[in-house]
Design a protein around this motif. Sequence first.
Motif, PDB file in Angstrom:
ATOM      1  N   GLY A  36       0.711  -1.157  -0.441  1.00 41.10           N
ATOM      2  CA  GLY A  36       0.127  -0.358  -0.137  1.00 41.10           C
ATOM      3  C   GLY A  36       0.621   0.771  -0.495  1.00 41.10           C
ATOM      4  O   GLY A  36       0.339   2.619  -0.094  1.00 41.10           O
ATOM      5  N   HIS A  37       1.848   0.993  -0.119  1.00 37.47           N
ATOM      6  CA  HIS A  37       2.968   2.248  -0.084  1.00 37.47           C
ATOM      7  C   HIS A  37       3.354   3.031  -1.880  1.00 37.47           C
ATOM      8  O   HIS A  37       3.418   2.050  -2.612  1.00 37.47           O
ATOM      9  N   ALA A  38       2.198   3.917  -1.605  1.00 35.83           N
ATOM     10  CA  ALA A  38       2.114   5.066  -2.664  1.00 35.83           C
ATOM     11  C   ALA A  38       3.411   5.100  -3.907  1.00 35.83           C
ATOM     12  O   ALA A  38       3.824   4.783  -5.106  1.00 35.83           O
ATOM     13  N   VAL A  39       4.812   5.776  -3.131  1.00 33.64           N
ATOM     14  CA  VAL A  39       5.693   5.976  -3.667  1.00 33.64           C
ATOM     15  C   VAL A  39       6.288   4.752  -3.554  1.00 33.64           C
ATOM     16  O   VAL A  39       7.044   4.658  -5.289  1.00 33.64           O
ATOM     17  N   LEU A  40       6.452   4.118  -3.627  1.00 33.14           N
ATOM     18  CA  LEU A  40       7.092   2.486  -3.958  1.00 33.14           C
ATOM     19  C   LEU A  40       6.532   1.899  -5.330  1.00 33.14           C
ATOM     20  O   LEU A  40       7.221   1.963  -6.378  1.00 33.14           O
ATOM     21  N   HIS A  41       5.032   2.159  -5.421  1.00 28.28           N
ATOM     22  CA  HIS A  41       4.705   1.720  -6.880  1.00 28.28           C
ATOM     23  C   HIS A  41       5.101   2.989  -8.159  1.00 28.28           C
ATOM     24  O   HIS A  41       5.292   3.005  -9.242  1.00 28.28           O
ATOM     25  N   GLY A  42       4.955   4.177  -7.184  1.00 25.71           N
ATOM     26  CA  GLY A  42       5.415   5.361  -7.986  1.00 25.71           C
ATOM     27  C   GLY A  42       7.007   5.285  -8.547  1.00 25.71           C
ATOM     28  O   GLY A  42       7.310   4.936 -10.137  1.00 25.71           O
ATOM     29  N   GLU A  55       3.673  -1.032 -20.210  1.00 24.27           N
ATOM     30  CA  GLU A  55       2.368  -1.330 -19.510  1.00 24.27           C
ATOM     31  C   GLU A  55       2.747  -1.295 -18.423  1.00 24.27           C
ATOM     32  O   GLU A  55       1.452  -1.055 -17.551  1.00 24.27           O
ATOM     33  N   ALA A  56       3.456  -1.888 -17.196  1.00 27.46           N
ATOM     34  CA  ALA A  56       3.801  -1.869 -16.340  1.00 27.46           C
ATOM     35  C   ALA A  56       3.891  -1.170 -15.994  1.00 27.46           C
ATOM     36  O   ALA A  56       3.590  -0.747 -15.094  1.00 27.46           O
ATOM     37  N   ALA A  57       4.407  -0.088 -15.900  1.00 27.60           N
ATOM     38  CA  ALA A  57       5.180   0.667 -15.774  1.00 27.60           C
ATOM     39  C   ALA A  57       3.406   2.259 -15.401  1.00 27.60           C
ATOM     40  O   ALA A  57       3.433   2.956 -14.936  1.00 27.60           O
ATOM     41  N   LEU A  58       2.690   1.770 -16.353  1.00 29.35           N
ATOM     42  CA  LEU A  58       0.832   2.886 -16.187  1.00 29.35           C
ATOM     43  C   LEU A  58       1.017   1.868 -15.757  1.00 29.35           C
ATOM     44  O   LEU A  58      -0.447   2.890 -14.198  1.00 29.35           O
ATOM     45  N   ALA A  59       0.960   0.624 -15.509  1.00 29.23           N
ATOM     46  CA  ALA A  59      -0.438   0.312 -14.293  1.00 29.23           C
ATOM     47  C   ALA A  59       0.280   0.098 -13.368  1.00 29.23           C
ATOM     48  O   ALA A  59      -0.318   0.270 -12.085  1.00 29.23           O
ATOM     49  N   ARG A  63      -2.101   2.577 -10.023  1.00 29.38           N
ATOM     50  CA  ARG A  63      -1.909   2.098  -8.735  1.00 29.38           C
ATOM     51  C   ARG A  63      -1.242   3.602  -7.821  1.00 29.38           C
ATOM     52  O   ARG A  63      -1.725   3.751  -6.418  1.00 29.38           O
ATOM     53  N   ALA A  64      -0.333   3.215  -7.572  1.00 26.17           N
ATOM     54  CA  ALA A  64       0.510   4.842  -7.178  1.00 26.17           C
ATOM     55  C   ALA A  64      -1.154   6.092  -6.238  1.00 26.17           C
ATOM     56  O   ALA A  64      -1.347   6.453  -6.009  1.00 26.17           O
ATOM     57  N   ASP A  68      -3.227   7.101  -3.140  1.00 27.26           N
ATOM     58  CA  ASP A  68      -2.573   8.772  -3.120  1.00 27.26           C
ATOM     59  C   ASP A  68      -2.488   9.534  -4.226  1.00 27.26           C
ATOM     60  O   ASP A  68      -1.519   9.853  -4.807  1.00 27.26           O
ATOM     61  N   ARG A  69      -4.658  10.262  -4.028  1.00 28.10           N
ATOM     62  CA  ARG A  69      -4.214  11.285  -4.938  1.00 28.10           C
ATOM     63  C   ARG A  69      -4.055  12.503  -5.007  1.00 28.10           C
ATOM     64  O   ARG A  69      -4.621  13.470  -6.055  1.00 28.10           O
ATOM     65  N   GLY A  70      -3.022  12.283  -3.981  1.00 27.81           N
ATOM     66  CA  GLY A  70      -2.188  13.785  -4.260  1.00 27.81           C
ATOM     67  C   GLY A  70      -0.804  13.929  -4.197  1.00 27.81           C
ATOM     68  O   GLY A  70       0.241  14.920  -4.443  1.00 27.81           O
ATOM     69  N   TYR A  71      -0.061  12.205  -4.998  1.00 29.20           N
ATOM     70  CA  TYR A  71       1.087  12.436  -5.301  1.00 29.20           C
ATOM     71  C   TYR A  71       1.043  13.202  -6.759  1.00 29.20           C
ATOM     72  O   TYR A  71       0.712  12.330  -8.013  1.00 29.20           O
ATOM     73  N   THR A  72       1.752  14.705  -6.901  1.00 26.38           N
ATOM     74  CA  THR A  72       0.984  15.032  -7.751  1.00 26.38           C
ATOM     75  C   THR A  72       2.547  14.441  -9.223  1.00 26.38           C
ATOM     76  O   THR A  72       2.059  14.416 -10.470  1.00 26.38           O
ATOM     77  N   TRP A  73       3.569  13.712  -8.609  1.00 25.15           N
ATOM     78  CA  TRP A  73       4.377  13.300  -9.697  1.00 25.15           C
ATOM     79  C   TRP A  73       3.531  12.127 -10.888  1.00 25.15           C
ATOM     80  O   TRP A  73       3.361  12.125 -11.787  1.00 25.15           O
ATOM     81  N   ALA A  74       3.095  11.237  -9.739  1.00 28.95           N
ATOM     82  CA  ALA A  74       2.542  10.063 -10.383  1.00 28.95           C
ATOM     83  C   ALA A  74       1.055  10.712 -10.730  1.00 28.95           C
ATOM     84  O   ALA A  74       0.972  10.008 -12.243  1.00 28.95           O
TER      85      ALA A  74
END
Length: 219
Positions: A36-42, A55-59, A63-64, A68-74
Amino acid sequence: PGCAQAYVELGECLDHQGRLAEAAAVFRRGLAHAPGHAVLHGMTADTAWRLGDREAALAAVIRACELDRGYTWALSSRVTWSIELDRHAEARAFAESLVATNPRWAAAHEILAQVLGATGKHAERVAALRRALDLSPRLGSTRLQLLDALVELRQLDEARDVVAKGRALSGDTPPLMLREREIERASGHVVESRERLRTWLDANPDYVYGWIRYMTWCE
């Protein structure tokens, strides 16, 4: 082994050493312990994209964003990559959902402007950038994007007004000075704008972007 930040830092260290595949493996191990760690997904998304696994990158970046809907980079990367994969409708729908969810968040309007610019909706892009700037007037990068868009559309009086408001807020910064010279050049004062830029650069020789633009104008 359950410390997600440790995986983030180790992966970043490997990435900085150019060991991208090893960094990607570390991020994947981290996700096994902290799914559940958004930054690790990023981070996983970023390394996958650079390794060519689109495709893996987009997936992973999707998920990131979900986590985290405030994760601006993602959020921005999801839109950028969707555009690069010619999924313009998906990119626009996502950007519009960000604006609808949080209409007073300047970053959401910036992300929408990114999509609109990429799909040739230039007038709508200007409107989105204006809205972002209205919400956060000190966003220097947004002001510069708006100025570039206005110059492209030859809306030079509006561009001058945006420069004046930026100067009132932040002073006479080098990027604003450069945009002012670009507006002058777009108005037909080609020689004068180049000479004024050179005079300013002689007094401020450390502004690298100014010299790059000056050399372009001398070609």
